[in-house]
Design a protein around this motif. Sequence first.
Motif, PDB file in Angstrom:
ATOM      1  N   UNK A  99      14.739  31.800  52.263  1.00  0.00           N
ATOM      2  CA  UNK A  99      14.864  33.143  53.311  1.00  0.00           C
ATOM      3  C   UNK A  99      15.523  34.194  52.476  1.00  0.00           C
ATOM      4  N   UNK A 100      16.477  33.954  51.700  1.00  0.00           N
ATOM      5  CA  UNK A 100      17.093  35.089  50.915  1.00  0.00           C
ATOM      6  C   UNK A 100      16.127  35.897  49.870  1.00  0.00           C
ATOM      7  N   UNK A 101      15.462  35.061  49.266  1.00  0.00           N
ATOM      8  CA  UNK A 101      14.429  35.629  48.341  1.00  0.00           C
ATOM      9  C   UNK A 101      13.373  35.953  48.785  1.00  0.00           C
ATOM     10  N   UNK A 102      12.917  35.713  50.054  1.00  0.00           N
ATOM     11  CA  UNK A 102      11.644  36.080  50.796  1.00  0.00           C
ATOM     12  C   UNK A 102      12.137  37.599  51.413  1.00  0.00           C
ATOM     13  N   UNK A 103      13.342  37.844  51.580  1.00  0.00           N
ATOM     14  CA  UNK A 103      13.735  39.035  52.255  1.00  0.00           C
ATOM     15  C   UNK A 103      13.966  39.831  51.113  1.00  0.00           C
ATOM     16  N   UNK A 104      14.507  39.503  49.919  1.00  0.00           N
ATOM     17  CA  UNK A 104      14.380  40.498  48.875  1.00  0.00           C
ATOM     18  C   UNK A 104      12.915  40.691  48.324  1.00  0.00           C
ATOM     19  N   UNK A 105      12.194  39.931  48.199  1.00  0.00           N
ATOM     20  CA  UNK A 105      10.735  39.899  47.762  1.00  0.00           C
ATOM     21  C   UNK A 105       9.954  41.301  48.950  1.00  0.00           C
ATOM     22  N   UNK A 106      10.280  41.109  50.116  1.00  0.00           N
ATOM     23  CA  UNK A 106       9.888  42.239  51.050  1.00  0.00           C
ATOM     24  C   UNK A 106      10.255  43.409  50.772  1.00  0.00           C
ATOM     25  N   UNK A 107      11.687  43.627  50.405  1.00  0.00           N
ATOM     26  CA  UNK A 107      11.934  45.057  50.282  1.00  0.00           C
ATOM     27  C   UNK A 107      11.318  45.476  48.769  1.00  0.00           C
ATOM     28  N   UNK A 108      11.369  44.607  47.828  1.00  0.00           N
ATOM     29  CA  UNK A 108      10.904  44.671  46.566  1.00  0.00           C
ATOM     30  C   UNK A 108       9.311  45.521  46.580  1.00  0.00           C
ATOM     31  N   UNK A 109       8.564  44.767  47.609  1.00  0.00           N
ATOM     32  CA  UNK A 109       7.267  44.981  48.018  1.00  0.00           C
ATOM     33  C   UNK A 109       7.002  46.537  48.210  1.00  0.00           C
ATOM     34  N   UNK A 110       7.729  46.970  49.393  1.00  0.00           N
ATOM     35  CA  UNK A 110       8.012  48.209  49.848  1.00  0.00           C
ATOM     36  C   UNK A 110       8.195  49.265  48.819  1.00  0.00           C
ATOM     37  N   UNK A 111       9.360  48.833  47.864  1.00  0.00           N
ATOM     38  CA  UNK A 111       9.453  49.695  46.850  1.00  0.00           C
ATOM     39  C   UNK A 111       8.513  49.786  45.834  1.00  0.00           C
ATOM     40  N   UNK A 112       7.917  49.222  45.616  1.00  0.00           N
ATOM     41  CA  UNK A 112       6.880  48.923  44.783  1.00  0.00           C
ATOM     42  C   UNK A 112       5.579  49.953  45.095  1.00  0.00           C
ATOM     43  N   UNK A 113       5.534  49.870  46.227  1.00  0.00           N
ATOM     44  CA  UNK A 113       4.225  50.891  46.924  1.00  0.00           C
ATOM     45  C   UNK A 113       4.815  52.312  46.537  1.00  0.00           C
ATOM     46  N   UNK A 114       6.097  52.621  46.751  1.00  0.00           N
ATOM     47  CA  UNK A 114       6.522  53.968  46.351  1.00  0.00           C
ATOM     48  C   UNK A 114       6.834  54.213  45.043  1.00  0.00           C
ATOM     49  N   UNK A 115       6.469  53.327  44.138  1.00  0.00           N
ATOM     50  CA  UNK A 115       6.857  53.460  42.970  1.00  0.00           C
ATOM     51  C   UNK A 115       8.158  53.333  42.329  1.00  0.00           C
ATOM     52  N   UNK A 116       9.204  53.043  43.130  1.00  0.00           N
ATOM     53  CA  UNK A 116      10.466  53.004  42.940  1.00  0.00           C
ATOM     54  C   UNK A 116      10.984  51.643  41.943  1.00  0.00           C
ATOM     55  N   UNK A 117      10.274  50.858  41.804  1.00  0.00           N
ATOM     56  CA  UNK A 117      10.592  49.721  40.853  1.00  0.00           C
ATOM     57  C   UNK A 117       9.271  49.292  39.977  1.00  0.00           C
ATOM     58  N   UNK A 118       9.645  48.692  38.793  1.00  0.00           N
ATOM     59  CA  UNK A 118       8.729  48.374  37.785  1.00  0.00           C
ATOM     60  C   UNK A 118       7.748  47.288  38.238  1.00  0.00           C
ATOM     61  N   UNK A 119       6.589  46.868  37.595  1.00  0.00           N
ATOM     62  CA  UNK A 119       5.877  46.015  37.863  1.00  0.00           C
ATOM     63  C   UNK A 119       6.639  44.653  37.501  1.00  0.00           C
ATOM     64  N   UNK A 120       7.313  44.822  36.483  1.00  0.00           N
ATOM     65  CA  UNK A 120       7.897  43.470  35.772  1.00  0.00           C
ATOM     66  C   UNK A 120       8.851  42.922  36.863  1.00  0.00           C
ATOM     67  N   UNK A 121       9.681  44.155  37.462  1.00  0.00           N
ATOM     68  CA  UNK A 121      10.973  43.390  38.509  1.00  0.00           C
ATOM     69  C   UNK A 121      10.281  43.059  39.327  1.00  0.00           C
ATOM     70  N   UNK A 122       9.064  43.562  40.017  1.00  0.00           N
ATOM     71  CA  UNK A 122       8.385  42.997  41.452  1.00  0.00           C
ATOM     72  C   UNK A 122       8.000  41.539  40.928  1.00  0.00           C
ATOM     73  N   UNK A 123       7.311  41.392  39.700  1.00  0.00           N
ATOM     74  CA  UNK A 123       6.883  40.047  39.431  1.00  0.00           C
ATOM     75  C   UNK A 123       7.942  38.945  39.341  1.00  0.00           C
ATOM     76  N   UNK A 124       9.259  39.333  38.819  1.00  0.00           N
ATOM     77  CA  UNK A 124      10.141  38.521  38.671  1.00  0.00           C
ATOM     78  C   UNK A 124      10.680  38.119  40.083  1.00  0.00           C
ATOM     79  N   UNK A 125      10.772  38.927  41.032  1.00  0.00           N
ATOM     80  CA  UNK A 125      11.364  38.360  42.375  1.00  0.00           C
ATOM     81  C   UNK A 125      10.340  37.763  43.100  1.00  0.00           C
ATOM     82  N   UNK A 126       8.881  38.211  42.800  1.00  0.00           N
ATOM     83  CA  UNK A 126       7.936  37.190  43.503  1.00  0.00           C
ATOM     84  C   UNK A 126       7.873  35.889  42.819  1.00  0.00           C
ATOM     85  N   UNK A 127       8.134  35.616  41.549  1.00  0.00           N
ATOM     86  CA  UNK A 127       8.203  34.473  40.920  1.00  0.00           C
ATOM     87  C   UNK A 127       9.529  33.480  41.352  1.00  0.00           C
TER      88      UNK A 127
END
Length: 364
Positions: free
Chosen positions: A127-155
């Motif tokens: 649940x903690x990682x699912x919440x972090x991934x949801x935030x990361x997904x929103x930030x990725x849409x705005x271009x605030x995080x790199x693709x690598x960081x996004x893929x790391x949290x998703x994994x």
Amino acid sequence: MICCDKGFVMKGKKFLSFLMFLVLILILAGLYLGMKYYFGSRPVVTYTAPPPSVVVEKPERRDICSYIELSGYVESDSLVPVVPFVQGTILEYYVEAGDKVEKDQVLALVDSQAYELQQSQAEAQYLALESAFSRMEKLKLSGAVTTQDYETVKAQRDAAKAQLDLAELQLSYSSVKAPVSGTVLQSFGTTGSLASSSQPLAVIADLDNLVVKVNVPEKYYSIIKNNMDLLEFEVSNPDDGKSVSASLVSISPYIDPASKTFSLKIKLDDCNADFAVGMYVKIRIVYEKLSSVLSLSEGIKKLDGSLYIYDSQTSTAKNITLTELGSDGSYFAVDEEYAETMFVVDGQDSVFDGQLVAVVEAVK
């Protein structure tokens, strides 16, 4: 004069003795010649043994079934050990040998406290990682995080989900369920004992599908293979004589070089209470049926397999060896050319080839 008379007397005595001896010889010679003539002139009486008595008959028509009779043990076609996939103390154990169970029926409960804690921990992490991934997904849409960081949290989120799934699966294993429907043959578990994957809690058999595996001598391999469509199977209990038909399931494609046998697997057509798993049974395999053929009793054969026929013209017994067309153990089939042949069916052990015999009627 006196001396002369004595000499004459002595000579007379000697002559008299000689004369008496000669008479005795003549008497003995006469007796010998008389006896020789008497016995020599009598007719010679010789004894001739009567010919041995035999009983003869023609072949009779009957149905002949050629078969093999073997033995084996009844098995369940589906024999499944119930093995717990988790370790722990058995809190409840619900079955005993002989109980009928359905697939997915709970057989035992293993202490699940440790697996519940493991599941709760995995769920919290997920649940903690699912919440972090949801935030990361929103930030990725705005271009605030790199693709690598996004893929790391998703994994990390996906790994946590897999851990949660595993924890939930292990928790479900604390309820030990029947993998198949059937009857409990053996029960090993007890309340309070330790469940382990190295020891099954029970053994379940499908008693609606009973089979027998039988080893057949290699000399019948060609016979069985060449008569697959004609084979008939009968399984019987030697104790009470009850029997049931069976069907062929499979035949081994090879002959075991060690035992010189090949295996057959047959399925009982009617799995009733007369047959149980582990029971010793007799199996009869009929591989050929001959209808209304000329046949003779196996008992008329000599030890070497030959037999005698009766020649009415010479009143003699003749030894022959013929080719059998089939046998059921009690009778064997012969060719049609022997339809009118008289076979010696009794007394054959006391005659020899070409001997005169006397035909008598069978004692009823």
